[in-house]
Structures are given as structure tokens and as C-alpha cells.
Design a protein around this motif. Structure first.
Motif, short mmCIF file in Angstrom:
data_model
loop_
_atom_site.label_atom_id
_atom_site.label_comp_id
_atom_site.label_asym_id
_atom_site.label_seq_id
_atom_site.Cartn_x
_atom_site.Cartn_y
_atom_site.Cartn_z
N VAL A 126 6.18 -7.60 13.56
CA VAL A 126 7.64 -7.57 13.50
C VAL A 126 8.06 -6.16 13.13
O VAL A 126 7.61 -5.61 12.12
N GLU A 127 8.92 -5.57 13.95
CA GLU A 127 9.41 -4.23 13.67
C GLU A 127 10.90 -4.30 13.39
O GLU A 127 11.66 -4.88 14.17
N LEU A 128 11.31 -3.75 12.27
CA LEU A 128 12.72 -3.69 11.93
C LEU A 128 13.18 -2.24 12.08
O LEU A 128 12.52 -1.32 11.60
N VAL A 129 14.30 -2.05 12.77
CA VAL A 129 14.82 -0.71 13.02
C VAL A 129 16.26 -0.66 12.52
O VAL A 129 17.07 -1.53 12.83
N GLY A 184 15.05 -13.98 13.45
CA GLY A 184 15.56 -15.28 13.05
C GLY A 184 14.88 -16.42 13.80
O GLY A 184 14.55 -17.45 13.20
N GLU A 185 14.66 -16.24 15.10
CA GLU A 185 13.98 -17.27 15.88
C GLU A 185 12.54 -17.44 15.40
O GLU A 185 12.07 -18.56 15.23
N LEU A 186 11.86 -16.34 15.14
CA LEU A 186 10.49 -16.41 14.63
C LEU A 186 10.45 -17.13 13.29
O LEU A 186 9.62 -18.02 13.09
N GLU A 228 10.30 -9.12 20.19
CA GLU A 228 10.59 -8.02 21.10
C GLU A 228 11.53 -8.48 22.21
O GLU A 228 11.63 -9.67 22.50
N SER A 229 12.18 -7.52 22.82
CA SER A 229 13.11 -7.82 23.91
C SER A 229 12.33 -8.19 25.16
O SER A 229 11.12 -7.97 25.25
N PHE A 230 13.04 -8.73 26.13
CA PHE A 230 12.40 -9.10 27.38
C PHE A 230 11.78 -7.88 28.05
O PHE A 230 10.67 -7.94 28.56
#
Length: 152
Positions: free
Chosen positions: A138-141, A62-64, A30-32
Motif C-alpha cells: 500500500v502506497e500513500l501519497v 478503504g476497499e482493501l 493501485e489504479s487500473f
């Protein structure tokens, strides 16, 4: 009042086994801004007495994926199957049938990201995972989320 340790915990919690931990670790992408909003929601829920999961957030999928490789997930699963702790990194490497050095490196990396803890007992370093479950969120949009109309 007690003095905090290097990691911000009071002295009475210097051993991670003595710290209060929820039963679930939630790993998110998620974003900050989302993370900040979730943290504020968690604070409100905790003040009302609701148990909340511990959360580790990554900024991208990618980081995850770089951190939570199949072998590191296997390592976490093995720790959960042994009541959250191994006798040592050597014992964990033997359980995983892997080289000590790579297991040591994986344990260190996972600890750096807050996914597990390392307890130092004399010469031994014991990997410790206090959670009963790890939930990957993890959510992909897709790009279609915009309001633009397709040309007719």
C-alpha cells in the motif's frame, strides 16, 4: 485441448491444488492503469522464466481495509500455519474459536476476491491458501506531489 471450467481453468486444473501457484500473494492498492502496466511487466518477466507473485489489487485503501479486516487476516494466517488448508470450514472455525457462520461468510468473501480457494469434497468445503507469504503493498501519497510552488 481440454475444455475450460467455469473459472477459466482447463479441466485438469479444476481442483485448485493442482494449479501452479507462486509462493507469494501480493495484495496491492493501485489504479487500473497501474494494474495494467504491472500485468504487462509480469508477462514479460514470466516469459523470461522469472517467478512472479500472484496479485490481487484493490482500487482504494478503504476497499482493501473493508475486505482485509483483522479477523480475516487472522483467518489467512491460520491457514498458512496449517500448510494452507483446513479440513473444513467447521474445523477452521474451531481453530479460530469463532462462530461457523461468520467464518463461512469470511471464507466465501475472501474466495470471491481471489485471496483463497474453496475445495469441495463431498459435503465438506475446505478453505485452501496455496501461498507461503502474503505481501501487502500500500502506497500513500500526499497532495504535495504536485509541481505548484507555494506563494513566497
Amino acid at each position: 485441448m481440454t475444455d475450460p471450467t467455469d473459472d477459466g481453468w482447463p479441466d485438469k486444473y479444476s481442483d485448485p491444488r493442482d494449479r501452479p501457484h507462486p509462493s507469494v500473494l501480493r495484495v496491492t492498492v493501485e489504479s487500473f492503469d497501474q494494474m495494467r502496466d504491472d500485468t504487462l511487466d509480469t508477462i514479460g518477466a514470466l516469459s523470461e522464466g522469472e517467478e512472479q507473485p500472484a496479485v490481487v489489487s484493490f482500487s482504494t485503501v478503504g476497499e482493501l481495509r473493508k475486505i482485509l479486516t483483522d479477523r480475516r487476516l487472522e483467518l489467512l494466517q491460520t491457514l498458512m500455519e496449517t500448510d494452507g488448508a483446513a479440513e473444513s470450514i467447521t474445523a477452521l472455525a474451531e481453530d479460530l474459536d469463532r462462530d461457523y457462520r461468520t467464518v463461512h461468510d469470511d471464507v466465501s468473501l475472501l474466495a470471491d476476491y481471489g485471496l483463497l480457494f474453496v475445495i469441495e469434497e463431498g459435503q465438506a468445503k475446505r478453505p485452501y491458501l496455496p501461498y507461503e507469504r502474503i505481501h501487502l503493498d500500500v502506497e500513500l501519497v500526499g497532495a504535495r506531489g504536485s509541481e505548484e510552488q507555494a506563494p513566497a
